[in-house]
Design an enzyme around this catalytic site. Structure first.
Site, PDB file in Angstrom:
ATOM      1  N   ASP A 183      45.300  44.891  33.979  1.00 39.36           N
ATOM      2  CA  ASP A 183      43.983  45.386  34.375  1.00 39.36           C
ATOM      3  C   ASP A 183      43.693  46.689  33.649  1.00 39.36           C
ATOM      4  O   ASP A 183      44.351  47.699  33.893  1.00 39.36           O
ATOM      5  CB  ASP A 183      43.966  45.597  35.901  1.00 39.36           C
ATOM      6  CG  ASP A 183      42.592  45.960  36.431  1.00 39.36           C
ATOM      7  OD1 ASP A 183      41.641  46.054  35.625  1.00 39.36           O
ATOM      8  OD2 ASP A 183      42.474  46.144  37.659  1.00 39.36           O
ATOM      9  N   HIS A 185      40.857  48.121  34.119  1.00 37.20           N
ATOM     10  CA  HIS A 185      40.121  48.835  35.178  1.00 37.20           C
ATOM     11  C   HIS A 185      38.838  49.490  34.667  1.00 37.20           C
ATOM     12  O   HIS A 185      38.341  50.457  35.265  1.00 37.20           O
ATOM     13  CB  HIS A 185      41.032  49.892  35.816  1.00 37.20           C
ATOM     14  CG  HIS A 185      40.870  50.020  37.298  1.00 37.20           C
ATOM     15  ND1 HIS A 185      40.307  51.120  37.904  1.00 37.20           N
ATOM     16  CD2 HIS A 185      41.197  49.174  38.306  1.00 37.20           C
ATOM     17  CE1 HIS A 185      40.300  50.960  39.205  1.00 37.20           C
ATOM     18  NE2 HIS A 185      40.826  49.777  39.487  1.00 37.20           N
ATOM     19  N   GLU A 209      42.026  42.143  32.366  1.00 37.26           N
ATOM     20  CA  GLU A 209      40.913  42.325  33.293  1.00 37.26           C
ATOM     21  C   GLU A 209      40.116  43.577  32.943  1.00 37.26           C
ATOM     22  O   GLU A 209      40.694  44.628  32.657  1.00 37.26           O
ATOM     23  CB  GLU A 209      41.482  42.441  34.707  1.00 37.26           C
ATOM     24  CG  GLU A 209      40.450  42.662  35.796  1.00 37.26           C
ATOM     25  CD  GLU A 209      41.078  42.630  37.176  1.00 37.26           C
ATOM     26  OE1 GLU A 209      40.490  43.235  38.093  1.00 37.26           O
ATOM     27  OE2 GLU A 209      42.146  42.013  37.344  1.00 37.26           O
ATOM     28  N   GLU A 235      34.459  42.001  39.080  1.00 35.56           N
ATOM     29  CA  GLU A 235      34.553  42.616  40.407  1.00 35.56           C
ATOM     30  C   GLU A 235      33.414  43.592  40.667  1.00 35.56           C
ATOM     31  O   GLU A 235      33.124  43.913  41.821  1.00 35.56           O
ATOM     32  CB  GLU A 235      35.894  43.323  40.578  1.00 35.56           C
ATOM     33  CG  GLU A 235      36.074  44.559  39.716  1.00 35.56           C
ATOM     34  CD  GLU A 235      37.479  45.121  39.796  1.00 35.56           C
ATOM     35  OE1 GLU A 235      37.662  46.144  40.483  1.00 35.56           O
ATOM     36  OE2 GLU A 235      38.389  44.534  39.184  1.00 35.56           O
ATOM     37  N   HIS A 285      38.434  38.285  43.174  1.00 37.07           N
ATOM     38  CA  HIS A 285      38.948  39.638  43.349  1.00 37.07           C
ATOM     39  C   HIS A 285      39.179  39.902  44.834  1.00 37.07           C
ATOM     40  O   HIS A 285      38.314  39.600  45.657  1.00 37.07           O
ATOM     41  CB  HIS A 285      37.907  40.617  42.801  1.00 37.07           C
ATOM     42  CG  HIS A 285      38.289  42.051  42.857  1.00 37.07           C
ATOM     43  ND1 HIS A 285      37.796  42.923  43.807  1.00 37.07           N
ATOM     44  CD2 HIS A 285      39.112  42.791  42.072  1.00 37.07           C
ATOM     45  CE1 HIS A 285      38.282  44.130  43.602  1.00 37.07           C
ATOM     46  NE2 HIS A 285      39.089  44.082  42.554  1.00 37.07           N
TER      47      HIS A 285
END
Length: 382
Positions: A183, A185, A209, A235, A285
């Site tokens: 991730d 982020h 991700e 997400e 998610h």
């Protein structure tokens, strides 16, 4: 049957639960939350209640349209999360009223179980690899870790090398047969994203991700399309309209809507169906609480393109309470060899410990995400 009350409970570690009650004693539960904005979402739920009290909770689609289209302003994380929690509770209540699971009410499951992955973390590489080995020893066959700390628009080679070395160490620690997701982020900007994706290809990742923030997707479309690593994001997208251009771009391989943010079961199912038409996979998610996970598993049961499920057991945020603490029967989330069964009980398939919820809501929480700055003092993406 008429809705009589909506009650929210802010419970540790950082969750918000919603209970909907009716005049005949029926009850449904949802989990509306924006992490770090629980009080804001609770206020939005309270405002929505003006339009919901006195209405039939079984008219789920109509009530969703009323909440979404009934106000001049629509969309965004706060309103869509408030709608999500209400929608989840309406599905739970209605399915319980009919004595079936949400998946059965929605047409019946297409699968009996789904893979789950475990979050792993650690301050040092040794701690990270130990956490990864422990997850695999516990039966997980897929793990996810955060790929980077704060990253500047154009950062140093040392920053890139350190991130790649940590991920490569995890791959070496768990071997070639364990799936690893990384991730970013949304911390990485365009100039660094292409470099990191190229450098990570030898690690043979399950997906990366949020390689960039969703709003910057167009800027790296060619780089993402040319990457050998599957790209996942979603997400921070909240509706079909948010996902429409992402899916049409052809650059995303896995979408990750969060049913506690993306309008609940009603809207997330439609998002999943849109993705299926583009041959894009679904990995919902869910670093949240037990109601949110139960919602995800019901959706996993009815969405053909669902491939793997995130879950929060042992995640770093769960310091005061963990995923199973609010359940009467924690075995409903029993993980076996990296799989979990789709709950078959009525409604969302879980029974909540209301005494525990009330007790912990008296404690509450005021969770906030960390605030980071780069070496020059400017604010960094967290």
């Amino acid at each position: 049957m008429k809705i009589t009350r909506l009650t929210t409970y802010a419970v540790p570690p950082r969750w918000l639960f919603l209970k909907i009650e009716t005049d005949d004693g029926s009850v449904g539960w949802g989990e509306p939350i924006v992490e770090g904005r629980a009080a804001t979402v609770a206020a939005a739920v309270d405002e929505l209640s003006d339009a919901l009290i006195g209405r039939d909770p079984r008219r789920i689609e109509d009530l969703w349209q009323l909440m979404y289209r009934g106000g001049f302003y629509r969309g965004g994380e706060v309103l869509m999360s408030a709608i999500a929690g209400v929608d989840q509770a309406l599905w739970d209540l209605t399915a319980r009223y009919h004595g079936v699971s949400v998946a059965e009410l929605a047409g019946g499951p297409v699968r009996d179980r789904i893979r789950v992955y475990s979050h792993v973390g650690g301050g040092s590489t040794d701690e990270l690899t130990a956490s990864a080995r422990a997850a695999v020893a516990g039966g997980f066959r897929a793990i996810k870790l955060t790929g980077t700390e704060a990253v500047g628009y154009v950062d140093s080679r040392a920053t890139i090398d350190a991130a790649v070395a940590r991920i490569a160490a995890v791959r070496e620690a768990v071997g070639p047969s364990v799936d690893i997701a990384v991730d970013f982020h949304g911390r990485v900007h365009k100039p660094m994203a292409r470099v990191l994706l190229r450098e990570l290809e030898p690690c043979r990742l399950m997906f990366v991700e949020e390689p960039v923030l969703s709003e910057n997707l167009d800027a790296v479309r060619d780089q993402l399309a040319g990457s050998a690593i599957p790209i996942a994001l979603g997400e921070r997208l909240f509706s079909r309209w948010d996902f429409k251009s992402v899916l049409a771009s052809g650059t995303v391989d896995i979408i990750q809507p969060d049913p506690s943010h993306s309008g609940g079961i009603t809207e997330t199912r439609k998002i999943a169906a849109m993705a299926e038409a583009y041959d894009v996979a679904l990995a919902l998610h869910c670093p949240l609480g037990p109601i949110a996970l139960a919602v995800c598993l019901q959706l996993d049961g009815i969405c053909h393109n669902a491939v793997i499920q995130e879950q929060s057991l042992g995640i770093q945020y769960n310091t005061e309470n963990d995923l199973l603490d609010y359940l009467v029967d924690p075995s409903v989330f029993g993980y076996t060899d990296g799989w979990v069964d789709i709950p078959r009980g009525p409604g969302l398939g879980i029974e909540l410990d209301e005494a525990m919820i009330t007790e912990r809501a008296a404690v509450g929480h005021r969770w906030r995400n960390p605030l980071w700055r780069l070496e020059d003092g400017s604010v960094a993406e967290w």
